[in-house]
Design a protein around this motif. Structure first.
Motif, short mmCIF file in Angstrom:
data_model
loop_
_atom_site.label_atom_id
_atom_site.label_comp_id
_atom_site.label_asym_id
_atom_site.label_seq_id
_atom_site.Cartn_x
_atom_site.Cartn_y
_atom_site.Cartn_z
N THR A 93 0.91 -1.23 0.00
CA THR A 93 -0.02 0.00 0.04
C THR A 93 0.67 0.92 0.04
N LEU A 94 1.00 2.01 -1.18
CA LEU A 94 1.65 3.27 -1.18
C LEU A 94 0.49 4.47 -0.85
N ILE A 95 0.79 5.20 0.52
CA ILE A 95 0.11 6.14 0.62
C ILE A 95 0.88 7.49 0.48
N PHE A 96 -0.23 8.44 -0.15
CA PHE A 96 -0.12 9.88 -0.17
C PHE A 96 -0.68 10.47 0.67
N LYS A 97 -0.06 11.45 1.35
CA LYS A 97 -0.67 12.53 2.33
C LYS A 97 -1.60 13.49 1.60
N TYR A 98 -1.55 13.83 0.43
CA TYR A 98 -2.23 14.71 -0.13
C TYR A 98 -3.11 14.22 -1.27
N GLN A 99 -4.28 14.78 -1.33
CA GLN A 99 -5.17 14.55 -2.47
C GLN A 99 -4.53 15.11 -3.51
N LEU A 100 -4.47 14.64 -4.71
CA LEU A 100 -3.63 15.33 -5.85
C LEU A 100 -4.59 15.76 -7.00
N TYR A 101 -4.28 17.02 -7.21
CA TYR A 101 -5.29 17.59 -8.25
C TYR A 101 -4.34 17.74 -9.66
N PRO A 102 -4.66 17.79 -10.84
CA PRO A 102 -3.98 17.94 -11.92
C PRO A 102 -3.01 19.31 -11.79
N PHE A 103 -1.55 18.96 -12.38
CA PHE A 103 -0.84 20.22 -12.36
C PHE A 103 -1.30 21.35 -13.13
N GLY A 104 -1.17 22.58 -12.34
CA GLY A 104 -1.79 23.79 -13.26
C GLY A 104 -3.04 24.15 -12.67
N TYR A 105 -3.58 23.42 -11.64
CA TYR A 105 -4.84 23.67 -10.76
C TYR A 105 -4.52 24.09 -9.48
N GLU A 106 -3.15 24.88 -9.21
CA GLU A 106 -2.92 25.15 -7.69
C GLU A 106 -4.01 26.11 -7.31
N LEU A 108 -7.22 26.05 -7.45
CA LEU A 108 -8.28 25.29 -6.89
C LEU A 108 -7.85 24.69 -5.74
N ALA A 109 -6.57 24.08 -5.79
CA ALA A 109 -5.84 23.34 -4.49
C ALA A 109 -5.75 24.43 -3.54
N GLU A 110 -5.45 25.51 -3.80
CA GLU A 110 -5.40 26.79 -2.68
C GLU A 110 -6.65 27.04 -2.05
N GLU A 111 -7.57 27.14 -2.94
CA GLU A 111 -8.93 27.36 -2.36
C GLU A 111 -9.51 26.33 -1.36
N VAL A 112 -9.25 25.03 -1.85
CA VAL A 112 -9.70 23.72 -0.97
C VAL A 112 -9.02 23.83 0.21
N ARG A 113 -7.63 24.14 0.22
CA ARG A 113 -6.89 24.21 1.55
C ARG A 113 -7.37 25.37 2.56
N GLY A 117 -9.55 23.26 4.68
CA GLY A 117 -8.53 22.77 5.41
C GLY A 117 -7.88 21.31 5.08
N LEU A 118 -8.39 20.99 3.87
CA LEU A 118 -7.98 19.68 3.28
C LEU A 118 -6.66 19.40 2.64
N PRO A 123 1.12 18.70 -7.78
CA PRO A 123 2.69 18.75 -8.01
C PRO A 123 2.94 18.39 -9.59
N ARG A 124 3.86 18.92 -10.30
CA ARG A 124 4.21 18.71 -11.53
C ARG A 124 4.60 17.22 -11.51
N ALA A 125 5.19 16.57 -10.69
CA ALA A 125 5.43 15.11 -10.60
C ALA A 125 5.63 14.41 -9.35
N ILE A 126 5.22 13.26 -9.29
CA ILE A 126 5.32 12.61 -7.97
C ILE A 126 6.85 12.50 -7.44
N GLU A 127 7.20 12.95 -6.21
CA GLU A 127 8.58 12.86 -5.73
C GLU A 127 8.87 11.45 -5.74
N ALA A 128 10.49 11.27 -6.22
CA ALA A 128 10.96 10.10 -6.19
C ALA A 128 10.99 9.34 -5.01
#
Length: 147
Positions: A93-106, A108-113, A117-118, A123-128
């Motif tokens: 099971t690979l867990i991400f802390k964040y729900q991911l939105y498409p790159f360029g929709y920052e 929208l993500a800022e509004e949701v945050r 408070g979610l 991200p442009r890419a998933i971190e290595a």
């Protein structure tokens, strides 16, 4: 794309049949199958804020068993009991802390945050390091402990 960058090759999508074996018990499918080093992973990707339903998790594990693939669940969050269930069935099971939105929709993500408070991000890419958690587990399983 992040799995492909780590040499996990996507071989099937929306999987209800794999290598001639059909899943007819329910109307479920697996999101993808990835392969590397001769090992296939039945992959379910849940980028939702809520948990996968326990019954759906069980069905997806059963599908992996029937297809002869290892379960790989990529999820934003998961109870420890779900992680343990996947592990006991030979999967990861690979867990991400964040729900991911498409790159360029920052915006929208800022509004949701701000408003909800979610934990969300674009991200442009998933971190290595995130993919390396799975890669290390995979390599250990085939007897190669170094990444």
């Amino acid at each position: 794309a992040a799995l492909a960058a780590a040499q996990f090759i996507p071989t099937a999508e929306n999987v209800r049949e794999y290598k001639g074996i059909k899943w007819e018990e329910t109307r479920h499918d697996l999101d993808r199958v990835f392969e590397r080093d001769g090992i296939s992973y039945g992959t379910e990707i849940k980028n939702t804020l809520g948990y996968i339903e326990k019954e759906e998790l069980k069905i997806k594990i059963q599908m992996c068993e029937k297809f002869g693939v290892k379960p790989l669940f990529i999820m934003r969050m998961s109870p420890k009991s779900y992680i343990d269930m996947v592990w006991r069935n030979g999967g990861f099971t690979l867990i991400f802390k964040y729900q991911l939105y498409p790159f360029g929709y920052e915006w929208l993500a800022e509004e949701v945050r701000k408003k909800l408070g979610l934990p969300v991000g674009c991200p442009r890419a998933i971190e290595a390091g995130t993919i390396n958690r799975f890669l290390k587990w995979h390599l250990k399983g085939i007897g190669k402990d170094n990444v």
